[in-house]
Scaffold this motif. Structure first.
Motif, PDB file in Angstrom:
ATOM      1  N   ASP A 119       0.281  -1.238   0.272  1.00 11.57           N
ATOM      2  CA  ASP A 119      -0.070  -0.145   0.004  1.00 11.57           C
ATOM      3  C   ASP A 119       0.767   1.166  -0.143  1.00 11.57           C
ATOM      4  O   ASP A 119       1.851   1.069   1.016  1.00 11.57           O
ATOM      5  CB  ASP A 119      -0.944  -0.154   0.936  1.00 11.57           C
ATOM      6  N   TYR A 120       0.399   1.958  -1.279  1.00 11.88           N
ATOM      7  CA  TYR A 120       1.682   3.320  -1.175  1.00 11.88           C
ATOM      8  C   TYR A 120       1.546   4.066   0.043  1.00 11.88           C
ATOM      9  O   TYR A 120       2.135   4.512   0.260  1.00 11.88           O
ATOM     10  CB  TYR A 120       0.546   4.362  -2.262  1.00 11.88           C
ATOM     11  N   ASP A 121       0.352   4.545   0.760  1.00 16.96           N
ATOM     12  CA  ASP A 121       0.276   5.094   2.395  1.00 16.96           C
ATOM     13  C   ASP A 121       0.894   4.910   3.029  1.00 16.96           C
ATOM     14  O   ASP A 121       1.983   5.011   3.844  1.00 16.96           O
ATOM     15  CB  ASP A 121      -1.174   5.466   2.629  1.00 16.96           C
ATOM     16  N   ASP A 122       0.899   3.462   3.507  1.00 19.99           N
ATOM     17  CA  ASP A 122       1.981   2.453   4.436  1.00 19.99           C
ATOM     18  C   ASP A 122       3.696   2.443   4.106  1.00 19.99           C
ATOM     19  O   ASP A 122       4.492   2.801   5.214  1.00 19.99           O
ATOM     20  CB  ASP A 122       1.172   1.360   4.350  1.00 19.99           C
ATOM     21  N   GLN A 123       3.122   2.634   3.054  1.00 20.63           N
ATOM     22  CA  GLN A 123       4.877   2.676   2.676  1.00 20.63           C
ATOM     23  C   GLN A 123       5.677   3.671   2.527  1.00 20.63           C
ATOM     24  O   GLN A 123       6.852   4.263   3.725  1.00 20.63           O
ATOM     25  CB  GLN A 123       4.948   2.470   0.911  1.00 20.63           C
ATOM     26  N   LEU A 124       4.744   5.151   2.789  1.00 22.24           N
ATOM     27  CA  LEU A 124       4.665   6.633   3.160  1.00 22.24           C
ATOM     28  C   LEU A 124       5.194   6.421   4.344  1.00 22.24           C
ATOM     29  O   LEU A 124       5.952   7.389   5.046  1.00 22.24           O
ATOM     30  CB  LEU A 124       4.401   7.335   2.190  1.00 22.24           C
ATOM     31  N   ALA A 125       4.307   6.115   5.603  1.00 19.32           N
ATOM     32  CA  ALA A 125       4.586   6.135   6.775  1.00 19.32           C
ATOM     33  C   ALA A 125       4.856   5.384   7.009  1.00 19.32           C
ATOM     34  O   ALA A 125       6.266   6.082   7.736  1.00 19.32           O
ATOM     35  CB  ALA A 125       3.006   5.578   7.105  1.00 19.32           C
ATOM     36  N   THR A 126       5.896   4.141   7.134  1.00 19.00           N
ATOM     37  CA  THR A 126       7.211   3.317   7.010  1.00 19.00           C
ATOM     38  C   THR A 126       8.087   4.127   7.137  1.00 19.00           C
ATOM     39  O   THR A 126       9.334   4.556   7.583  1.00 19.00           O
ATOM     40  CB  THR A 126       7.014   2.277   6.635  1.00 19.00           C
ATOM     41  N   LEU A 127       8.756   4.741   5.905  1.00 20.40           N
ATOM     42  CA  LEU A 127       9.589   5.718   5.176  1.00 20.40           C
ATOM     43  C   LEU A 127       9.788   6.863   6.199  1.00 20.40           C
ATOM     44  O   LEU A 127      10.599   7.053   6.662  1.00 20.40           O
ATOM     45  CB  LEU A 127       9.049   6.028   3.573  1.00 20.40           C
ATOM     46  N   SER A 128       8.983   7.721   6.013  1.00 19.68           N
ATOM     47  CA  SER A 128       8.549   9.018   6.710  1.00 19.68           C
ATOM     48  C   SER A 128       9.725   9.005   8.562  1.00 19.68           C
ATOM     49  O   SER A 128       9.782   9.762   8.485  1.00 19.68           O
ATOM     50  CB  SER A 128       7.527   8.937   7.157  1.00 19.68           C
ATOM     51  N   VAL A 129       9.512   7.424   8.786  1.00 22.27           N
ATOM     52  CA  VAL A 129      10.451   7.760  10.044  1.00 22.27           C
ATOM     53  C   VAL A 129      11.842   7.891  10.166  1.00 22.27           C
ATOM     54  O   VAL A 129      12.101   8.799  10.312  1.00 22.27           O
ATOM     55  CB  VAL A 129      10.185   6.140  11.068  1.00 22.27           C
ATOM     56  N   ALA A 130      12.419   7.185   9.431  1.00 19.40           N
ATOM     57  CA  ALA A 130      14.105   7.182   8.951  1.00 19.40           C
ATOM     58  C   ALA A 130      14.850   8.551   8.046  1.00 19.40           C
ATOM     59  O   ALA A 130      15.426   8.725   7.320  1.00 19.40           O
ATOM     60  CB  ALA A 130      14.523   6.437   8.474  1.00 19.40           C
ATOM     61  N   HIS A 131      13.635   8.589   7.349  1.00 16.81           N
ATOM     62  CA  HIS A 131      13.482   9.125   4.953  1.00 16.81           C
ATOM     63  C   HIS A 131      12.767  10.405   5.289  1.00 16.81           C
ATOM     64  O   HIS A 131      12.249  10.906   4.576  1.00 16.81           O
ATOM     65  CB  HIS A 131      14.014   7.690   4.424  1.00 16.81           C
ATOM     66  N   ALA A 132      12.301  11.360   6.247  1.00 14.89           N
ATOM     67  CA  ALA A 132      11.202  12.113   6.048  1.00 14.89           C
ATOM     68  C   ALA A 132      11.815  13.284   5.425  1.00 14.89           C
ATOM     69  O   ALA A 132      11.350  13.880   4.636  1.00 14.89           O
ATOM     70  CB  ALA A 132      11.279  12.229   7.707  1.00 14.89           C
TER      71      ALA A 132
END
Length: 214
Positions: A119-132
């Motif tokens: 899921d694209y939104d889930d992908q963004l959410a998890t990436l945001s922690v270390a790659h915001a």
């Protein structure tokens, strides 16, 4: 002890407790802002309240902590660097195909690092922690890629998409994806034929001007 003194002590205790809670909340907020950078402001703006937004960000941290993230081997880094150089070369003759390939290559890198890619939104959410700090690049690249599929993206849009993909790609790779001894220089951007664009400087090689001027 008089009733008056008891009341005073209770008030003092309540004030101290409130001060401690305020300090704890402020410390946690500062940590979230440090971790998520511009993503913090985006989530706060989209949420009904700051409290709800911060709860969402803490949930992201918990989900991120459950991931089994993997560092890339030297061989994998070299393979991705070569693949990216090929994408930039491909852009000259087939920009739409190059952007599509860049999207697939970035998704493959995300998966290899251990992030979800369903899921694209889930992908963004998890990436945001270390790659915001490079996440907005990915959003912009994805949006242009979607327009490209319907023929609504200009050649310059596609060039910008590749620049944006490159920002997250380099962040995930942990190094510049274009090697100095490769087909392009380290600061190289995909070239666009002069007749297709006018008066556009290539000043966005590694950074993106955004709404918050970060």
């Amino acid at each position: 002890m008089s009733a008056w003194l008891t009341i005073v002590l209770i008030i003092v205790v309540l004030v101290i407790v409130a001060a401690i809670l305020f300090a704890v909340r402020a410390s946690r907020r500062k940590q979230l802002q440090k971790t998520f950078g511009p993503e913090y402001d985006r989530v706060v703006a989209d949420a009904d309240s700051r409290t709800e937004a911060e709860r969402e960000l803490r949930d992201r941290e918990k989900r991120h902590a459950e991931l089994e993230l993997k560092p890339l081997s030297a061989e994998s880094k070299a393979r991705y660097s070569v693949a990216w150089e090929e994408v930039q070369i491909q852009f000259v003759d087939a920009p739409e195909t190059a952007v599509s390939t860049a999207d697939e290559l970035t998704t493959r890198l995300i998966a290899e690092r251990g992030y979800p890619t369903g899921d694209y939104d889930d992908q963004l959410a998890t990436l945001s922690v270390a790659h915001a700090r490079t996440l907005e690049h990915y959003r912009d690249a994805h949006a242009i890629s979607e327009r490209s599929r319907t023929g609504e993206a200009s050649t310059e849009d596609l060039r910008q998409a590749l620049v944006h993909y490159r920002a997250l790609f380099a962040d995930l790779l942990g190094e510049n994806p274009v090697r100095s001894e490769g087909a392009a220089s380290p600061a190289a951007e995909p070239k666009v034929p002069n007749q297709q664009i006018n008066n556009h400087d290539s000043d966005v090689a590694g950074s993106r001007p955004d709404a918050t001027s970060r």
